[in-house]
Design an enzyme around this catalytic site. Sequence first.
Site, PDB file in Angstrom:
ATOM      1  N   ASP A 104      31.677  13.982 -13.758  1.00 57.47           N
ATOM      2  CA  ASP A 104      31.448  15.374 -14.134  1.00 57.47           C
ATOM      3  C   ASP A 104      30.241  15.924 -13.386  1.00 57.47           C
ATOM      4  O   ASP A 104      29.487  15.195 -12.746  1.00 57.47           O
ATOM      5  CB  ASP A 104      31.332  15.562 -15.645  1.00 57.47           C
ATOM      6  N   ASN A 162      26.074  27.550 -15.710  1.00 52.09           N
ATOM      7  CA  ASN A 162      26.686  28.674 -16.423  1.00 52.09           C
ATOM      8  C   ASN A 162      25.634  29.560 -17.078  1.00 52.09           C
ATOM      9  O   ASN A 162      25.708  30.789 -17.010  1.00 52.09           O
ATOM     10  CB  ASN A 162      27.663  28.164 -17.482  1.00 52.09           C
ATOM     11  N   ASP A 166      32.630  28.765 -12.300  1.00 55.34           N
ATOM     12  CA  ASP A 166      34.028  28.601 -11.878  1.00 55.34           C
ATOM     13  C   ASP A 166      34.113  28.349 -10.375  1.00 55.34           C
ATOM     14  O   ASP A 166      34.926  27.538  -9.911  1.00 55.34           O
ATOM     15  CB  ASP A 166      34.837  29.847 -12.232  1.00 55.34           C
ATOM     16  N   GLU A 195      33.974  20.457 -17.193  1.00 60.02           N
ATOM     17  CA  GLU A 195      33.480  20.091 -15.855  1.00 60.02           C
ATOM     18  C   GLU A 195      33.764  18.632 -15.536  1.00 60.02           C
ATOM     19  O   GLU A 195      33.195  18.078 -14.601  1.00 60.02           O
ATOM     20  CB  GLU A 195      31.975  20.367 -15.759  1.00 60.02           C
TER      21      GLU A 195
END
Length: 293
Positions: free
Chosen positions: A171, A179, A188, A214
Amino acid sequence: MERPLHPTLMLTPGGQSEPQTAREWLIQLHPLDLEQSKIPLTGDRVILGRAEQCDVRLDDQSISRQHARIQRTAAGCEIVDMGSTNGLFVNDRPTTAAVLQSGDRLRLGKRIFRFLSDTDVEAKYYETVYTMMTRDGLTGAFNKRYLSEFLDREVMRSRKFNRPLSLLLFDVDHFKSVNDTFGHLAGDEVLRELVLRLQRLIGQEEVLGRFGGEEFAIVSELKLDAAMLLAEACRHAVAVEPFSTSAGPLEVTISVGVACPSNAEAWDRDGLIALADSRLYQAKHGGRNRVCA
């Protein structure tokens, strides 16, 4: 809520409207919504945006009030950015205007569409729906459902034929801060670029899937040493240069956990995932941006 779609109408020279089958469509890939995914493009100009008066209304704060228009020209259907805040992307490239080809991917804010224009629209539509059911709409990686089913089959095949099987679970390090600091749109973009970089490293026999959020996974028929080399190549490909996003270049790293059981008979899918997850936990708590197996 998006406005319901109306039957396709075209104006005749006499001003009367009559039904006619549309030859151009937008298929919404992300977010996934099969009931509202097929949008016919009718008339000579279609406005896409968040405002009520848009022909295709997209109720999403990442979309500008009037984001883009699709217009018919002598060269074909052209999409034009209308001064949007978050920009227009065609096949993941920023653009202000482009003539669309059948199969092109369009991104407006967080919405992703596929443009179809063909005499065989229905066949292409159902092909797209199948892709939507097996692929993650945002990144193009296989989705969790497909990944789980594939891993079940590979575990059984590994047992039956005594073949090696490895699972790489990874991840994005500190993704929440990406974010929170730069916005979900930049987040994104990081996930999409991540998948593009990793897809260049894996072969046709290997599967890259989005495990959730993620978190991603690669399933491969590799022994431990080779799986470790692949994991390290993935880590390096992510860290080697910043990611280009709408918020500017971002430094990104990943942590990777590798599971490659020596005795396939002792493992099932859930056990293999649990082992890879424990190695991922070690990588993250050992300082991140590293591989543990």
